[in-house]
Design a protein around this motif. Structure first.
Motif, mmCIF file in Angstrom:
data_model
loop_
_atom_site.group_PDB
_atom_site.id
_atom_site.type_symbol
_atom_site.label_atom_id
_atom_site.label_comp_id
_atom_site.label_asym_id
_atom_site.label_seq_id
_atom_site.Cartn_x
_atom_site.Cartn_y
_atom_site.Cartn_z
ATOM 1 N N LEU A 1 0.853 -1.192 0.000
ATOM 2 C CA LEU A 1 0.000 0.000 0.000
ATOM 3 C C LEU A 1 0.886 1.239 0.000
ATOM 4 C CD1 LEU A 1 -3.113 0.415 0.263
ATOM 5 C CD2 LEU A 1 -2.779 0.673 2.724
ATOM 6 N N LEU A 2 0.395 2.285 -0.646
ATOM 7 C CA LEU A 2 1.148 3.551 -0.671
ATOM 8 C C LEU A 2 0.273 4.621 -0.031
ATOM 9 C CD1 LEU A 2 2.818 5.027 -3.903
ATOM 10 C CD2 LEU A 2 1.897 6.402 -2.073
ATOM 11 N N LEU A 3 0.822 5.304 0.978
ATOM 12 C CA LEU A 3 0.033 6.343 1.665
ATOM 13 C C LEU A 3 0.766 7.680 1.662
ATOM 14 C CD1 LEU A 3 -0.103 3.513 3.723
ATOM 15 C CD2 LEU A 3 -2.144 4.783 4.295
ATOM 16 N N PRO A 4 0.261 8.670 0.917
ATOM 17 C CA PRO A 4 0.815 10.013 1.055
ATOM 18 C C PRO A 4 0.367 10.553 2.410
ATOM 19 C CG PRO A 4 -1.041 10.028 -0.466
ATOM 20 C CD PRO A 4 -0.847 8.607 -0.034
ATOM 21 N N VAL A 5 1.243 11.283 3.094
ATOM 22 C CA VAL A 5 0.889 11.822 4.413
ATOM 23 C C VAL A 5 1.235 13.300 4.475
ATOM 24 C CG1 VAL A 5 1.208 11.616 6.917
ATOM 25 C CG2 VAL A 5 1.403 9.591 5.481
ATOM 26 N N GLY A 6 0.311 14.097 4.994
ATOM 27 C CA GLY A 6 0.563 15.526 5.135
ATOM 28 C C GLY A 6 -0.706 16.228 5.571
ATOM 29 N N TYR A 7 -0.850 17.477 5.132
ATOM 30 C CA TYR A 7 -2.054 18.254 5.422
ATOM 31 C C TYR A 7 -2.898 18.332 4.162
ATOM 32 C CZ TYR A 7 0.599 19.914 9.460
ATOM 33 O OH TYR A 7 1.320 19.987 10.612
ATOM 34 N N ALA A 8 -4.196 18.498 4.344
ATOM 35 C CA ALA A 8 -5.066 18.740 3.191
ATOM 36 C C ALA A 8 -4.768 20.146 2.673
ATOM 37 C CB ALA A 8 -6.522 18.637 3.614
ATOM 38 N N SER A 9 -4.895 20.349 1.366
ATOM 39 C CA SER A 9 -4.703 21.704 0.850
ATOM 40 C C SER A 9 -5.894 22.554 1.302
ATOM 41 C CB SER A 9 -4.578 21.698 -0.675
ATOM 42 O OG SER A 9 -5.802 21.339 -1.236
ATOM 43 N N ASP A 10 -5.708 23.865 1.324
ATOM 44 C CA ASP A 10 -6.801 24.753 1.749
ATOM 45 C C ASP A 10 -7.996 24.538 0.840
ATOM 46 O OD1 ASP A 10 -5.255 25.789 3.719
ATOM 47 O OD2 ASP A 10 -4.580 27.523 2.532
ATOM 48 N N ASN A 11 -9.178 24.656 1.412
ATOM 49 C CA ASN A 11 -10.391 24.553 0.606
ATOM 50 C C ASN A 11 -10.562 23.232 -0.111
ATOM 51 O OD1 ASN A 11 -12.426 26.513 0.362
ATOM 52 N ND2 ASN A 11 -10.775 27.983 -0.111
#
Ligand code: IYR
Length: 229
Positions: free
Chosen positions: A201-211
């Motif tokens: 499995l591949l999971l990008p991790v971070g914050y959602a972009s604004d809006n």
């Protein structure tokens, strides 16, 4: 740890289990709070490039790696990619496979089932997210003499670790997506993994972009998913 906290059972050292018992009221409160937390989790496809402290990623992976596994073999590796050049390589390879999947490999019914999610072969998040975690499963492993040993319930074990991983990501206030480019062998090549590892499995991790907007989906009701006997 006191000596009396250990005993021997069947010739193996055992440790006194120190789980705390809580009252029914507390249990109700805790279980409700955890549900309230987890039901806010959403799969996010639009990422911000805002940095995340690497210690947070380490804690998240320690949580994932605390999952149960067949005979406690822990048949997994979590590769963390922050290097923009490697992220780009992964994006290009994933999009190439995804273009073939969307154009040829996926059935009409499958494509129809995905329509409401708005997915396609473009995967910009593979470059935008500050971290990519690529989970590898180990169907077998080598001992220090080079002898091969099979692992047990590998898909179940690694699936459980991924569940722990996703809940830890959410609990940290970050977002992710379970991305499944298929086939995934390119990840083994790019990351030069040993021959006992397969990309899972591949999971990008971070914050959602604004809006960011997410699909207006619902989960099945308790009555649909729980049957009491
Ligand atoms: N792996 C592809 C397609 C895809 C498949 C399922 I099932 C989804 O829930 C979402 C997407 C992709 O990542 O686009």
């Amino acid at each position: 740890m006191k000596q009396s906290d250990f005993i021997e059972i069947n010739g193996f050292k055992h440790l006194k289990y120190n789980g705390k018992t809580i009252s029914n009221d507390e249990m109700l409160k805790c279980s409700k709070e955890y549900f309230e937390l987890m039901k806010k989790r959403r799969s996010i496809r639009d990422f911000s490039d805002k940095e995340v402290p690497v210690e947070v990623i380490e804690n998240i992976i320690k949580t994932a790696s605390s999952a149960p596994s067949g005979a406690n073999k822990q048949p997994w590796t979590f590769c963390v990619v922050a290097n923009p050049k490697i992220k780009k390589q992964i994006r290009l390879a994933a999009e190439e496979e995804e273009r073939k999947s969307y154009a040829q490999r996926m059935s009409e019914e499958w494509l129809d089932d995905l329509k409401h999610l708005g997915t396609d072969a473009n995967k910009p998040f593979l470059e935008t997210a500050p971290y990519l975690i690529i989970v590898f499963k180990q169907p077998f492993e080598y001992d220090n003499k080079g002898k091969k040993h099979q692992n047990y319930y590998v898909n179940e074990s690694v699936g459980l670790a991924c569940g722990f991983l996703i809940s830890a990501i959410h609990n940290a206030g970050l977002v992710t997506l379970t991305h499944t480019p298929s086939p995934m062998r390119f990840l083994e090549k790019i990351l030069q993994r040993p021959d006992n590892e397969r990309a899972f499995l591949l999971l990008p991790v971070g914050y959602a972009s604004d809006n960011t907007y997410v699909p207006n989906i619902t989960k099945k009701s308790l009555q649909e998913v729980m049957k009491i006997y």
